[in-house]
Each structure stands twice: as structure tokens, then as C-alpha cells.
Design an enzyme around this catalytic site. Sequence first.
Site, mmCIF file in Angstrom:
data_model
loop_
_atom_site.group_PDB
_atom_site.id
_atom_site.type_symbol
_atom_site.label_atom_id
_atom_site.label_comp_id
_atom_site.label_asym_id
_atom_site.label_seq_id
_atom_site.Cartn_x
_atom_site.Cartn_y
_atom_site.Cartn_z
ATOM 1 N N CYS A 24 -7.543 -1.852 -4.726
ATOM 2 C CA CYS A 24 -6.401 -1.816 -4.687
ATOM 3 C C CYS A 24 -4.618 -2.856 -5.205
ATOM 4 C CB CYS A 24 -5.590 -1.196 -3.318
ATOM 5 S SG CYS A 24 -5.493 0.670 -3.572
ATOM 6 N N CYS A 26 0.629 -1.392 0.322
ATOM 7 C CA CYS A 26 -0.017 0.082 -0.158
ATOM 8 C C CYS A 26 0.807 1.492 0.067
ATOM 9 C CB CYS A 26 -0.390 -0.145 1.316
ATOM 10 S SG CYS A 26 -1.787 -1.464 1.157
#
Lengths: 110, 157, 283
Positions: C244, C197
Amino acid sequence: MAKAKSSIKLRAKEKNGVTTVKALMSHPMETGQRKNKKTGENIPEHFIQEVVGEYNGKVVITTSWSGGVSKDPYLSFSFKGGANGEMVKVSWTDNKGGSDSNEVKIKGKK
Amino acid sequence: MIDVKRRVFLKGSAAAGAVVAAAGAGLIAPQAVLAEWNEAAFRSKTVADAIKAQTGTDATEESADIKIKAPEIAENGAVVPVSVSSSIAGVTAISILAASNPSPMVASFALGESTVADVSTRIKMGKTGDVIALVQAGDKVYTAKKEVKVTIGGCGG
Amino acid sequence: MKKTVVAIAILCVVGLSSTVVAKNAADTTPAQDIETYRSYFTKKFPGVPLQEFSNGVYAIDKVSRDSWEAIEEFPPYEPFIEEGEELWNTPFANGKGYADCFKDGPAQRKNYPHWDAKRKMVVTLPLAINECREANGEKPLKWKVGAIASLLAYMGYESRGQTTNVVIPEGDADALAAYNEGKSQYFSRRGQLNFACASCHMQSSGMHVRTDILSPGLGHTTGWPVYRSKWGNLGTLHRRFGGCNKQVRAKPFKAQSKEYRNLEYFLTHMSNGIEFNGPSARK
């Protein structure tokens, strides 16, 4: 689910003698060129063709659209006049004969 | 021009109510209600054809008195906010075209006499190209354009 | 496709070796982490006020901000707030409703996510909504889209102006462990592209992936649920987490899995002090 409500969200505000109307409509606005990912077939065109804005029962704008207007379309227009509490109406008709309308009171100086 | 005005007028008077009522009663097909939708303009494949179909002329004049508000780079080609306003007197209609779209004519707005020449909507743009504003006033047709870049995104696109 | 990989690979040259956060999740305390995380972004984007980070990429990119502001004139999430309010007010079959579970009303964002010491787990707002339904004999809602997103939109709207304040209870080793798991999740590389991330949303924030500018991770949790133009509807935070993970070609975890709840716990804690402003619109 919940009770049927208008597909049009509407705001009208008067300032310095001009009323601005903003409308957001819920509609897929399919162009007819998009493919259904599962079947590979084109999704048939389905879009709002006409939007009419009225003030005190008088048409102030007639809008014609193609499927090139975004999904859940937005329209804003303004006209001279309008006073607090008076009504503005917006209605749409799509290419399949579907339609809806909604009314709102103008917010302005009291 | 006259056409546009009459359209607005008719819609505004009792005629609109009558047409809707008739449609509701099944007397006429809903399509008839939409008779004014300018099929030729919206189905045109080129900007020139669309302008001709919309205005009846191809004699246009570029004008600095038309303001187009649109992003330099579209965040998402599916939702491009566009506003068109003009200080030209007596505007009766505004149209928005996306030059690179398969059918460039996207929207047209017929304005009543008290309506301000300032409209906003959100349009789809398949690729980079000009957003063209067409403003009709009197028997003249004015244009302006602004390029909007449409690109395929990384995570957003 | 190939192009994406190349573009992303270039971004990735900037490794995670920088000393932004200690090698082992447990080496720093949650309070230290907030300090480090926040100052990383405020230094990277000087002149952006702390509260502005709740607006994602629009806090740092003028061009996309213009479009966003035009869309916020009449945001596409508005009808969902109304729908959520109706859902909130519609009683369950047993006559009870959400207000019986959430005693102090719909403005609940400030209370979530939180550590439930008895159950030794992180409880998120969507989880609490579905537990409320199930306790009243109703079927749970789908996690990522639909009615739950509308409910969250209404509750989020009512919570606007509340400030993020996620507490990691002191002296509770289990709570700290959950937080550290979320933190590891955030900084661990995964997927074929081998991204964490933090690779995109810390190190590379403000840089381009093709034409997209990567948003800063600070404030990432404040604006949910989000109407993404890409989705064409409203979705939840865990839907985006999954998206994501897919984009770095990793197998996403399930919405409301322990992994994503712990990640939400960590990431929301990083935004302590920033106001909730959901629902919001994104590209």
C-alpha cells in the site's frame, strides 16, 4: 522440509444420488507467453494438459487444458451415483510429462 | 463425437493402467500418454478454427439451454471463475473458450455417460471478451456466450 | 501510469480535513476511537452487518463478491493450512517445537498483537513465531511470504471464530504512545501521491480507483494471512502494508518494524469485536 504430499487437494460429496468432486491442484500453469522480469526471456510453457477423474476405477471425465487455465487450477465435476466410502480418483499430466494423482473417499449418507 | 466417447472408454478400462506402466518403464515417451490432447484446437488463434478443430464442424447452434456462470467484471483477469452447465440431453463434451485470448480454446471436458453436464474451472482472460461455451451432444454442437469485462485495476491489478 | 495519478488525484479532493478523528492523535482515547471509526463505516455502509466487514471489499460489492464466493468454494489458501500444520508439528533441532512456546496451542490470533509492558513494545504473532524459533536455536523465517505465511495460515484457521480484542493497558503511558504512533501513521499523508491509509480506506472507501473499489478499513486486520491472486501466493499483513505504501509512492517501512507493529496495534484495535476469519482470498 515436510514430506512430499499430493499436489491435489480433493473433496467428493454425494447428495441426492449425485456426487460432486472438487479438486485444487498446485501447478504454475505457465502459458509460455509470460516474460521473466529479470532476463526478459519468455518463461517456457508448463501446464497441465490432462486431468482424469475416476469413480470406482471407471473414468467419468477427461479434461484437456491449455495454459489459459489459472495458476493452481481448480476443477469441479459431478456424476450420477457414488456412495459414502467409495473412492474417487483424480490425476493430472502436464506438458513436460509431470504427473500426480490423489484419491478420496466420497462423503455421503451412511 | 464418437472420438470423444472412445477416448473416455479407453482411458477408463485397463488401457490407462497399461499406458502408465509402459511410460514408467521407459518404453514410450510421456508425450505419447497425452496423445489425445487436441493440439490443433488449443493452438488455434481464432474461435472459429478452435471450434472446427474441437468438433470437426463449424455448424453450431446457439442454445438457451446452456448456462454460463462467470462474473460480469473479472476481479482479476488471472483468475476468472467459470461454470458451464446444460440441460441438453446426451452431452458428451463441454468446452470453454475465451474469445479475446491469443489462443481462445482454454479447456474441454469429455464426459462419461453418468457424468452430469456441469463443470467448473478458473481461467485466465487477457482482456474483455466473450466466454464461449461449446456443448456437444449427439452430432450437434451448441453454443452460448457471456461477456466478461477485464480491466486494469487500481491497487489490485 | 499517468491515468492512475489522475484517477487517484480526483479521489483525493476529499481531504482529510473532515472531523473523523481529532487533529492530534492523543486528543481522543482508544475507546472513543473505536466508536468513531466503527460508526463511520456502519453509517457509510448501512445494512452491512458489523461482522461482514471482515470480508473486505466483498462486504460492499456484489459483483466481486460473486467471484470471491466461487473461489472460496475451494480456496487457494487451503494447501497452505496443511503445510502450516506440518510445520507446527515438525520439531526443532533441539526436540522442542512451537507448542512449547505457544502453550495453549495454535489458536493464537486472539492474543495478538499485544503490548509487552516489560519490553515496552508491541508484539505481533509473526514476531512471536520468530522469537520462538530463535530461542530454540533456529533461524528466523522471512517475514512476508513462505513458511511464516503457512504457519500463520494454520494458526489463523485454528483461531477462526475468535474475536478481535486488542487491549491498550490503562495507565501505561508507553502503550498509549505506541497506539498513538500507529494512529498517526494511519492518518498521515505520505508518498508522492500524498495519501494516508485513511485517504483510501476511510474517506474514499466504496469509491473506485480505476476499476477497483476501495475496501473499508474496518475489519482490515481479521483475514490474514491472505492469498492474493495478484501475488499468486500467500502473504502477511505487513507485506500488504508495504504494498500500500509503495502504491502511494512512499518508501515502505520494513515488515515488523516498530512503525508497522504500531500501525497493526492501532488498526487491529479498531476492529475489536470482529471475528478473525483468516486465512482468506483476495484479488
